[in-house]
Write a protein that holds these residues in place. Sequence first.
Motif, PDB file in Angstrom:
ATOM      1  N   ALA A  32       0.913  -0.910  -0.215  1.00 44.79           N
ATOM      2  CA  ALA A  32      -0.182  -0.036  -0.049  1.00 44.79           C
ATOM      3  C   ALA A  32       0.688   0.992   0.001  1.00 44.79           C
ATOM      4  N   VAL A  33       0.769   2.299  -1.388  1.00 40.69           N
ATOM      5  CA  VAL A  33       1.404   3.223  -1.118  1.00 40.69           C
ATOM      6  C   VAL A  33       0.480   4.866  -0.311  1.00 40.69           C
ATOM      7  N   VAL A  34       1.540   4.762   0.335  1.00 39.61           N
ATOM      8  CA  VAL A  34       1.034   5.850   1.668  1.00 39.61           C
ATOM      9  C   VAL A  34       1.523   6.925   1.671  1.00 39.61           C
ATOM     10  N   LYS A  35       2.574   7.157   0.664  1.00 41.49           N
ATOM     11  CA  LYS A  35       2.906   8.667   0.425  1.00 41.49           C
ATOM     12  C   LYS A  35       2.091  10.001   0.810  1.00 41.49           C
ATOM     13  N   ALA A  36       2.440  10.974   0.663  1.00 39.21           N
ATOM     14  CA  ALA A  36       1.784  12.207   0.746  1.00 39.21           C
ATOM     15  C   ALA A  36       0.611  12.354   2.013  1.00 39.21           C
ATOM     16  N   SER A  80      11.116   3.290   0.960  1.00 39.17           N
ATOM     17  CA  SER A  80      11.295   4.795   0.778  1.00 39.17           C
ATOM     18  C   SER A  80      12.194   4.781  -0.465  1.00 39.17           C
ATOM     19  N   TRP A  81      11.434   5.331  -1.295  1.00 35.11           N
ATOM     20  CA  TRP A  81      12.242   5.022  -2.441  1.00 35.11           C
ATOM     21  C   TRP A  81      12.481   6.996  -3.780  1.00 35.11           C
ATOM     22  N   LEU A  82      12.610   8.152  -2.786  1.00 37.87           N
ATOM     23  CA  LEU A  82      13.528   9.313  -3.213  1.00 37.87           C
ATOM     24  C   LEU A  82      14.181  10.158  -2.506  1.00 37.87           C
ATOM     25  N   SER A 132      11.593   8.092 -18.285  1.00 41.38           N
ATOM     26  CA  SER A 132      12.438   8.619 -17.934  1.00 41.38           C
ATOM     27  C   SER A 132      12.241   9.252 -16.732  1.00 41.38           C
ATOM     28  N   ARG A 133      11.906   8.782 -15.301  1.00 41.87           N
ATOM     29  CA  ARG A 133      12.057   9.372 -14.661  1.00 41.87           C
ATOM     30  C   ARG A 133      12.842   8.960 -13.908  1.00 41.87           C
ATOM     31  N   HIS A 134      12.870   8.587 -12.417  1.00 46.78           N
ATOM     32  CA  HIS A 134      13.904   7.918 -11.334  1.00 46.78           C
ATOM     33  C   HIS A 134      14.355   6.668 -11.966  1.00 46.78           C
ATOM     34  N   VAL A 162      14.502  -5.729  -6.872  1.00 42.95           N
ATOM     35  CA  VAL A 162      14.752  -4.570  -8.347  1.00 42.95           C
ATOM     36  C   VAL A 162      13.171  -4.605  -8.288  1.00 42.95           C
ATOM     37  N   TRP A 163      13.320  -3.224  -8.585  1.00 39.66           N
ATOM     38  CA  TRP A 163      12.039  -2.781  -9.698  1.00 39.66           C
ATOM     39  C   TRP A 163      12.374  -1.388 -10.317  1.00 39.66           C
ATOM     40  N   SER A 164      10.728  -1.361 -10.969  1.00 39.90           N
ATOM     41  CA  SER A 164      11.341  -0.115 -11.967  1.00 39.90           C
ATOM     42  C   SER A 164       9.334   0.693 -11.671  1.00 39.90           C
ATOM     43  N   HIS A 165       9.060   1.298 -12.826  1.00 37.81           N
ATOM     44  CA  HIS A 165       7.943   2.116 -12.430  1.00 37.81           C
ATOM     45  C   HIS A 165       7.171   2.242 -13.993  1.00 37.81           C
ATOM     46  N   LEU A 166       5.832   1.747 -13.996  1.00 36.59           N
ATOM     47  CA  LEU A 166       5.186   1.865 -15.354  1.00 36.59           C
ATOM     48  C   LEU A 166       4.700   4.093 -15.788  1.00 36.59           C
ATOM     49  N   ASN A 204       1.506  -0.749 -11.116  1.00 38.47           N
ATOM     50  CA  ASN A 204       0.498  -0.221  -9.959  1.00 38.47           C
ATOM     51  C   ASN A 204      -0.164  -0.255  -9.906  1.00 38.47           C
ATOM     52  N   SER A 205      -1.343   0.816  -9.421  1.00 37.28           N
ATOM     53  CA  SER A 205      -2.758   0.268  -9.180  1.00 37.28           C
ATOM     54  C   SER A 205      -3.070  -0.072 -10.687  1.00 37.28           C
ATOM     55  N   ALA A 206      -3.172   0.776 -11.683  1.00 37.25           N
ATOM     56  CA  ALA A 206      -3.987   0.867 -12.923  1.00 37.25           C
ATOM     57  C   ALA A 206      -3.616  -1.505 -13.415  1.00 37.25           C
ATOM     58  N   VAL A 219       2.700  -5.764  -5.725  1.00 31.09           N
ATOM     59  CA  VAL A 219       2.283  -4.621  -5.959  1.00 31.09           C
ATOM     60  C   VAL A 219       2.219  -3.638  -5.925  1.00 31.09           C
ATOM     61  N   ARG A 220       2.795  -1.996  -6.371  1.00 33.10           N
ATOM     62  CA  ARG A 220       2.348  -1.338  -5.738  1.00 33.10           C
ATOM     63  C   ARG A 220       1.195   0.021  -5.987  1.00 33.10           C
ATOM     64  N   ALA A 221       0.035   0.017  -4.882  1.00 29.08           N
ATOM     65  CA  ALA A 221      -1.093   0.096  -5.153  1.00 29.08           C
ATOM     66  C   ALA A 221      -1.073   1.435  -4.474  1.00 29.08           C
ATOM     67  N   GLY A 222      -0.991   2.415  -5.036  1.00 26.10           N
ATOM     68  CA  GLY A 222      -1.487   3.904  -4.568  1.00 26.10           C
ATOM     69  C   GLY A 222      -3.270   4.208  -4.851  1.00 26.10           C
ATOM     70  N   PRO A 352      -6.836  12.842 -10.423  1.00 27.35           N
ATOM     71  CA  PRO A 352      -8.281  12.655  -8.703  1.00 27.35           C
ATOM     72  C   PRO A 352      -6.430  12.934  -7.751  1.00 27.35           C
ATOM     73  N   HIS A 353      -5.891  12.655  -8.397  1.00 27.13           N
ATOM     74  CA  HIS A 353      -4.707  12.211  -7.313  1.00 27.13           C
ATOM     75  C   HIS A 353      -4.398  13.205  -6.686  1.00 27.13           C
ATOM     76  N   GLU A 354      -4.391  14.232  -7.841  1.00 22.61           N
ATOM     77  CA  GLU A 354      -3.511  15.726  -7.244  1.00 22.61           C
ATOM     78  C   GLU A 354      -5.098  16.744  -6.118  1.00 22.61           C
TER      79      GLU A 354
HETATM   80  C1  LIG Z   1       2.975   6.617  -6.219  1.00 22.01           C
HETATM   81  C2  LIG Z   1       4.189   5.158  -6.822  1.00 22.01           C
HETATM   82  C3  LIG Z   1       2.846   4.813  -7.414  1.00 22.01           C
HETATM   83  C4  LIG Z   1       1.898   4.057  -7.088  1.00 22.01           C
HETATM   84  O1  LIG Z   1       1.133   4.583  -7.982  1.00 22.01           O
HETATM   85  P1  LIG Z   1      -0.655   4.263  -7.574  1.00 22.01           P
HETATM   86  O2  LIG Z   1      -0.848   4.355  -9.669  1.00 22.01           O
HETATM   87  O3  LIG Z   1      -1.029   5.857  -7.404  1.00 22.01           O
HETATM   88  O4  LIG Z   1      -1.086   2.969  -8.086  1.00 22.01           O
HETATM   89  C5  LIG Z   1       3.407   3.300  -7.501  1.00 22.01           C
HETATM   90  N1  LIG Z   1       4.753   3.101  -7.585  1.00 22.01           N
HETATM   91  C6  LIG Z   1       5.984   4.393  -7.049  1.00 22.01           C
HETATM   92  C7  LIG Z   1       6.986   5.145  -7.442  1.00 22.01           C
HETATM   93  C8  LIG Z   1       5.158   6.041  -7.017  1.00 22.01           C
HETATM   94  O5  LIG Z   1       6.172   6.769  -6.867  1.00 22.01           O
END
Ligand SMILES: *Cc1c(COP(=O)(O)O)cnc(C)c1O
Length: 393
Positions: A32-36, A80-82, A132-134, A162-166, A204-206, A219-222, A352-354
């Motif tokens: 569960a992504v609980v950032k911000a 923690s990732w940034l 092309s981000r982190h 090992v991980w990445s973001h879509l 991520n969630s989608a 899976v990392r769901a926000g 909706p995130h914003e």
């Molecule tokens: C915010 C974030 C998520 C969550 O993304 P959602 O599209 O909200 O599920 C997952 N991974 C990373 C690296 C993020 O920054």
Amino acid sequence: MTGEQAEAVVDLAAIAGNVERIAGATSAAVMAVVKADGFGHGAVPVARAALSGGATWLGVTSATEALELRTAGLTAPVLSWLHSPATDFAALLAADVDVSVAAPELLDAVAAAARATGRTARVHLKIDTGMSRHGATADGWPELVAWSRKYEREGVLRVRGVWSHLATADSSPYGVTAQTAAFTEAVAYARDAGLDPELLHLANSAAVFTAPRTHFDLVRAGIAVYGVEPVPGRAIGLRPALTLRTQVIMVKRVPAGTGVSYQHTHVTSRPTTLALIPLGFADGIPRGVDGRAQVLLGGRRLPIIGRVAMDQCVVDAGDLDVHLGDPVTVLGPGDDGEPTAADWAAWAATNPHEILTGIGTRVPRRHEGKGTVASDAGARGALPLLHHGRKRR
Ligand SMILES: *Cc1c(COP(=O)(O)O)cnc(C)c1O
């Protein structure tokens, strides 16, 4: 309302139910992504509810956010990732937090913190697979892997993940396929180089609901945790957890031709009743939604007119009988016809995130429900339907 003139009520049972729904859509573990501050919902209560709903990991961006969870007594695995060279990695290691690293310089900092604290750092290496981000680029990956392996041999760290973001899980399956291929290649390279990550994570969630091949181990769901549908045009049946409420603090009848709020961007076309609410852009009401945004007042959807100010905005109540103190719902799950975060996102041309993370610190959060969907295992299958079978508009 509890004496506050505005409040954000967070339904923790909805959070837990949404996480159950996510967990039911994958065989991978759920972070569960609980950032911000939990997307504006309150990180600690959300984390607790998410864990009760079946999440086993918590994800945050910064040391401050990670340590807040630990200080609250949460013992679940946290990533923690940034980070920057200024990050207090020693504090993170002492708090048993996994850290993401994407650059060799920061790997050195993590290794130094590990030596200083006598702890073995648990590291998740991040590869940029096309956003092309982190994340390390494909060109930078061999160096990051080599340094990691060297530090692993020294015993100061272990590459656990090992991980990445879509970039396009909610829109382009082609992008997802390309990123997944790049990810698999990076993992193979790391394994060949002697690393043995046990946790691969990309979704991520989608992607939880659209791309099973991206699920790997975790899976990392926000956004889905908070009940916002992550896939455009597809209703998974998640339940929005946050309701933003306020009340009318002034009522006035005005004639036709009355200019409303700064710059008089709105002029009334008929005699009407104006109802003032004490929420403005400092509280997350987007500025410049004049004529599009609506709130629920007296059982009706009524428009916000004129410029949204920092602290207040004006609702056009027409000929409705409105009184001081009347309750107003700005956004919520939509059960009573109130707008949702997705509606606000459309009006403000954002996501909706914003909208959710924009709800200001001046608005107190109140948490309802324990967030335990299932106190006994037998109830597990049945209870989520309570949240997801509800009438929706
Ligand atoms: C915010 C974030 C998520 C969550 O993304 P959602 O599209 O909200 O599920 C997952 N991974 C990373 C690296 C993020 O920054």
